[in-house]
Each structure stands twice: as C-alpha cells, then as structure tokens.
Design a protein around this motif. Sequence first.
Motif, short mmCIF file in Angstrom:
data_model
loop_
_atom_site.label_atom_id
_atom_site.label_comp_id
_atom_site.label_asym_id
_atom_site.label_seq_id
_atom_site.Cartn_x
_atom_site.Cartn_y
_atom_site.Cartn_z
N GLY A 38 0.81 -1.21 0.00
CA GLY A 38 0.00 0.00 0.00
C GLY A 38 0.84 1.24 0.00
N SER A 39 0.18 2.35 0.30
CA SER A 39 0.86 3.63 0.48
C SER A 39 0.15 4.36 1.60
CB SER A 39 0.85 4.44 -0.81
OG SER A 39 1.72 5.56 -0.70
N ALA A 40 0.75 5.46 2.09
CA ALA A 40 0.27 6.05 3.33
C ALA A 40 0.30 7.58 3.28
CB ALA A 40 1.13 5.56 4.50
N THR A 41 -0.58 8.17 4.09
CA THR A 41 -0.55 9.59 4.42
C THR A 41 -1.09 9.72 5.85
OG1 THR A 41 -2.80 10.08 3.64
CG2 THR A 41 -1.02 10.30 2.03
N THR A 42 -1.23 10.96 6.34
CA THR A 42 -1.88 11.19 7.62
C THR A 42 -2.83 12.37 7.51
OG1 THR A 42 -0.34 12.81 8.57
CG2 THR A 42 0.25 10.48 8.73
N ALA A 43 -3.72 12.48 8.48
CA ALA A 43 -4.83 13.43 8.39
C ALA A 43 -4.39 14.87 8.17
CB ALA A 43 -5.69 13.34 9.66
N TYR A 44 -3.58 15.41 9.08
CA TYR A 44 -3.25 16.84 8.96
C TYR A 44 -2.42 17.13 7.73
CZ TYR A 44 -2.01 21.59 10.26
OH TYR A 44 -1.86 22.96 10.25
N SER A 100 -3.11 3.49 4.01
CA SER A 100 -2.95 3.78 5.42
C SER A 100 -3.16 5.27 5.64
CB SER A 100 -1.56 3.36 5.89
OG SER A 100 -1.35 3.74 7.23
N PHE A 101 -4.08 5.62 6.53
CA PHE A 101 -4.36 7.02 6.83
C PHE A 101 -4.68 7.14 8.30
CE2 PHE A 101 -8.36 5.02 5.79
CZ PHE A 101 -9.28 5.54 6.70
N VAL A 398 5.07 0.30 7.88
CA VAL A 398 3.98 1.25 7.68
C VAL A 398 4.45 2.57 7.04
CG1 VAL A 398 2.49 0.28 9.43
CG2 VAL A 398 4.15 2.04 10.09
N GLU A 399 5.75 2.82 7.06
CA GLU A 399 6.31 3.96 6.34
C GLU A 399 7.71 3.60 5.88
OE1 GLU A 399 6.36 7.84 8.19
OE2 GLU A 399 4.50 7.43 9.30
N ASN A 400 7.99 3.85 4.60
CA ASN A 400 9.33 3.69 4.06
C ASN A 400 9.37 4.46 2.75
OD1 ASN A 400 11.16 1.52 2.09
ND2 ASN A 400 12.09 2.36 3.94
N GLY A 401 10.33 5.36 2.60
CA GLY A 401 10.37 6.13 1.37
C GLY A 401 11.58 7.06 1.31
N ARG A 431 12.29 -14.18 3.46
CA ARG A 431 12.91 -15.47 3.14
C ARG A 431 13.81 -15.97 4.27
NH1 ARG A 431 14.19 -14.04 -3.25
NH2 ARG A 431 12.24 -14.94 -4.08
N ASN A 432 14.26 -15.03 5.11
CA ASN A 432 15.09 -15.41 6.26
C ASN A 432 14.25 -15.65 7.51
OD1 ASN A 432 17.82 -15.96 7.02
ND2 ASN A 432 17.81 -14.10 8.26
N GLY A 433 12.92 -15.67 7.37
CA GLY A 433 12.05 -16.05 8.47
C GLY A 433 11.30 -14.93 9.16
N SER A 434 11.49 -13.68 8.74
CA SER A 434 10.76 -12.58 9.36
C SER A 434 9.27 -12.67 9.03
CB SER A 434 11.31 -11.23 8.87
OG SER A 434 10.49 -10.15 9.30
N ASP A 435 8.44 -12.43 10.04
CA ASP A 435 6.99 -12.48 9.83
C ASP A 435 6.47 -11.10 9.42
OD1 ASP A 435 4.38 -13.32 9.72
OD2 ASP A 435 4.09 -13.46 11.89
N THR A 436 7.04 -10.57 8.35
CA THR A 436 6.63 -9.28 7.82
C THR A 436 5.48 -9.50 6.85
OG1 THR A 436 8.86 -8.41 8.07
CG2 THR A 436 7.38 -7.20 6.61
N ARG A 437 4.39 -8.74 7.04
CA ARG A 437 3.15 -9.03 6.33
C ARG A 437 2.67 -7.91 5.42
NH1 ARG A 437 -0.57 -12.11 10.92
NH2 ARG A 437 1.03 -13.65 11.55
N GLY A 438 3.35 -6.76 5.43
CA GLY A 438 2.89 -5.68 4.58
C GLY A 438 3.94 -4.60 4.44
N TYR A 439 3.80 -3.81 3.38
CA TYR A 439 4.73 -2.72 3.07
C TYR A 439 3.93 -1.54 2.56
CZ TYR A 439 8.38 -0.01 0.76
OH TYR A 439 9.22 1.00 0.37
N PHE A 440 4.14 -0.37 3.17
CA PHE A 440 3.47 0.86 2.75
C PHE A 440 4.50 1.91 2.39
CE2 PHE A 440 0.35 -1.43 5.09
CZ PHE A 440 -0.88 -1.05 4.57
N ALA A 441 4.46 2.36 1.15
CA ALA A 441 5.37 3.40 0.69
C ALA A 441 4.90 4.75 1.22
CB ALA A 441 5.42 3.43 -0.84
N TRP A 442 5.81 5.48 1.82
CA TRP A 442 5.54 6.85 2.23
C TRP A 442 6.14 7.76 1.16
CZ3 TRP A 442 2.61 9.14 5.83
CH2 TRP A 442 2.77 10.52 5.99
N SER A 443 5.32 8.65 0.60
CA SER A 443 3.91 8.83 0.87
C SER A 443 3.15 8.77 -0.46
CB SER A 443 3.65 10.20 1.54
OG SER A 443 4.25 11.25 0.77
N PHE A 444 1.84 8.59 -0.39
CA PHE A 444 1.04 8.50 -1.59
C PHE A 444 1.13 9.78 -2.42
CE2 PHE A 444 -3.36 9.22 -3.35
CZ PHE A 444 -3.18 8.45 -4.48
N LEU A 445 0.99 10.93 -1.76
CA LEU A 445 1.09 12.24 -2.41
C LEU A 445 2.21 13.04 -1.77
CD1 LEU A 445 -2.70 13.20 -2.17
CD2 LEU A 445 -1.56 12.32 -4.21
#
Length: 511
Positions: A38-44, A100-101, A398-401, A431-445
């Motif tokens: 996904g991708s992410a922003t925040t309200a304000y 993600s918002f 939840v944020e990476n960019g 692949r090394n066993g981490s239970d990582t389940r999602g990735y969100f690029a910061w930021s959508f806009l």
Amino acid sequence: MKVIWWLFILNLQNMGFVLGVGHHKYCRHDFPPAFVFGSATTAYQVEGAASQDGRTPSIWDTFTHAGYANGATGDVAVDQYHKYKEDVKIMAEMSLDAYSFSISWSRLIPNGRGPLNPKGAQYYNNLINELISHGIQPHVTLTHTDLPQALEDEYGGWLNPRIVKDFTAYADACFREFGDRVSYWITVNEPNVFALGGYDQGVTPPRRCSPPFGINCTRGNSSSEAYVVVHNILLAHASAARLYKRTYQEKQKGLIGISIFTFGVVPNTNSTEDVMAAKRLNDFTIGWIASPLVFGDYPDAMKKLIGSRIPTFTNHESELVKGSFDFLGVVHYTTLYVQNDPGSLLRKQRDYYTDIAANITNFEEIFVTAEYPILPWALQGVLEHIKQTYGNPPVYIVENGQRTKRNSTLVDTSRAEYLQAYIGSTLDAIRNGSDTRGYFAWSFLDVLELLDGYGSSFGLYYVDLDDPDLRRLPKLSSYWYSHFLKGGSVSPDILIQLNTNFSASRGHFFQ
C-alpha cells in the motif's frame, strides 16, 4: 542481544555490493499471497478543511500557525477532504492493496471528549466506503501527532495520566463507528519520535524542551518529559487494545498494533565499545516501545542509565502493556552510524541523547542533506533484530520512502531506486524467516511535512500547489510501483527501461 548479532549487521553492510540498489530480480508473486502492499498519508498532512464542518485545532495546527513547518500550514494541505474520490481512483489505478491514513481526533470529537461530530464521522465513513468499493483495504491510525489542542490546554495532553481515559474513549468511538469495515488499527504513530521531537528537542508539537537542550522553548523539561509521554502513550495504547480485544475483536475480526520509528544502527568500528553503543541505541529506539509490549518493562540499559527519570510500571500496568498488540508497525527511512561516548554520562544535565552515551557520526548526512543514502540491508537488519529480540511478531512496514527536495522534475529516479532496493530487502528478510506481512510506501502524495512544510517531498504523486484544483501528477516512482504491483518483474535493467519510457511520456512537465 549477543555481540554476534552486530557482526551479522556488519556483514550485511559489507555485502552492500550484493544487497544494493535493485540487488536482484523479483516480482510481487515472490511475496506470500496475503502480503499487503500500500501507500500512506496522515490526516493533517493531506486533508485540509482544517476549520470546516466542526473540526477544531490540534497541536499541529497550533505549531504550524506559529510559523514553524517552514511557514506552511495544513489549512488546505492537498485537500483530500474534498478530493478523496479522485485520490482513491488513482490508488485503484495503481493497484494498491491498501491505504494507510489517520483519523483527526479533533475532527471526529472536536473537544477531545464527548459527542461525535456527525460531519467528521461522515467524512471517514465516506472515505472508508470509497476505498472498499475499489477493493482497497483501509488501515487506520488513531492519532498521528495531532492531539486535540483542547486536551493540551486543559491538562497538558500526553504528559498527564488523564489522557489514558480520553484516548480510550476516542478509540472506542472509532472502533464502534468504523470497525465493521476496518480490520487494521494502529493506536499511536511512532511514540518514540513524537516524544523526542515534542518534549526533548522541542522541534515538533507541542514544542516543549529546556536548556541546554532543544530549540527556543519557553516551557518543558527535556530531561524527563519524553520518558513520561511515552509511558502514558504505552498505557493508553494498552487500554485501547484491551478494549478492542474484549469488546470488538471477536466480531470485527481485526488486528491492533502500534508503530515504532526505527533506524538501521551500525557501530562505527568493530570495537566492543562501539558494538555495545549500537546495541544501546537500538534499546533506546526500538526497545523503548517494543520491550514493554513484549516483556512488560523497559530495557535494562534504559532503566540503568536513566534512573528515576523514567517512570516505573506497576505490576498491574506491566501485565496490561505486555502482549497488548497483534502486530508492530515499523517506520524506517535510513541508517545511523554510532560510536561509544561514555563522557556524556558525566554531564550535570542529561536528556535522551546523552543518556544513550553514543555519538551519531553521520548526523549531518542523515538530517540535513536532502536524499537518504540507499542502504536496504539496514531495513533487513531491523526486521532481523525484531525477529530475534522480540519473538518474531507480525510486522507491517507502515512507512518507508525517499526524501527529495520539492520536485523540479517528475523523474524521481532516486525514489524509484529506493523503493526497488528496500522492497527487495523486505523480501530477503521474509525469506530469512521474518513475519513481515505488509509494506506501505511513504507517501502516496506530496504532503505537508512536519519540519519543512513543502520544502521536501516523499510523494509518489506530485501535487501542483499553484493549481487551484491541486492537480495530482504521477512521478516515475508511481510508475515503477504500479508496474511492480501489477505483477511486473523488477531489476536494474527494468528500472532503466521504465525510466526511459516514463521520461519520454511524462517527465518533462516542468521543463
């Protein structure tokens, strides 16, 4: 954590030629079937409509209207409040799984407590319904820096234990109103960074600090307040999570967690002293939040070095906090190099940064220059650290960019390279066993950034602030991400090809 772990980190660093930009060919289908992109922003940062339809000021409004954030405010921002349908359509065209918002507490409950604002609830219902109608999962953060100013004025906000009751009531309203369609909740965004920026350095809301720390604050205590704030946040999180699990989870089938700001942390040398300094820094960043959640108390290093300035959990509080999460959210952008500095512990006045007894040797490179160095092995190291230290809990990035200067071109090659490298590193960690389940690029806009307003950008889409309609324009990074999300393979060669095609079709908008 054993010293051998830090040798693993150093080995990852030395293998940078293997784990560098676009280090191997991969595609979306290499990830687990349920993995969420996904991708992410925040309200304000995106909504605007800051004084419309019953919304009242948050501490972020107060901060920006005082002239901070480079003179910018979120009064209009990029106006997602009115343009959410257009934005959701763009998300669907990109093939995002999720968005993600955050919810503006002062839009939903203007006085911080009491009745809901019907128009605020309607907006978030409309946004959630629009996302779901396009097959996009809503991932919701309850508060992202923007505490209602009313609660700050009344009793000091997060400094006061009264916040636990008010936050729990606010969370209850959100679960009740939106939980039938929202399955992923984050209570508080990166409490470690919120506390340090707002209560130690005084560079973010609510701008509290004290000499000789911080910048031009008129109130506060840098030696203790950040620790108090995180303590109250953890108790508020645990209270809201307990409520969710007891009252809503069985019926709504959702998950609840909290996010943690993380750095890659690398010792400056192979010396035992620097290796232990790097371990301490991880205890003071990740461990500050994760250790109470997993083990029921702060890391031993923090308690020993901070002493009575860090609050103590009662036995009851420890039991409430321990295990009060279904997943951890990881916020990660860049890497710190550290060396041991025991002399800082001899200072008469101390804060978080002197308590660590470590120097950050690449401070200027990280915090002053525009673009982050692309070091994807560091994200893999963070995920490996969480796996080994905290029992391999479920993780969502939840944020990476990539940060760049405010756009002069839509051909944001460094951002596309960054995404390709860090998503590839996430795959390595899985692949090394981490239970990582999602990735969100910061930021959508391109959004209002807390420290410099619109001086820098992280967006996959450029927003033309000079256009009355705030036109959204895709960048190369959105082109790359969409290609990947639709099943296309990615590699250094593919990146070059996408860059060429994009530049020919769209990249000359500014010229």
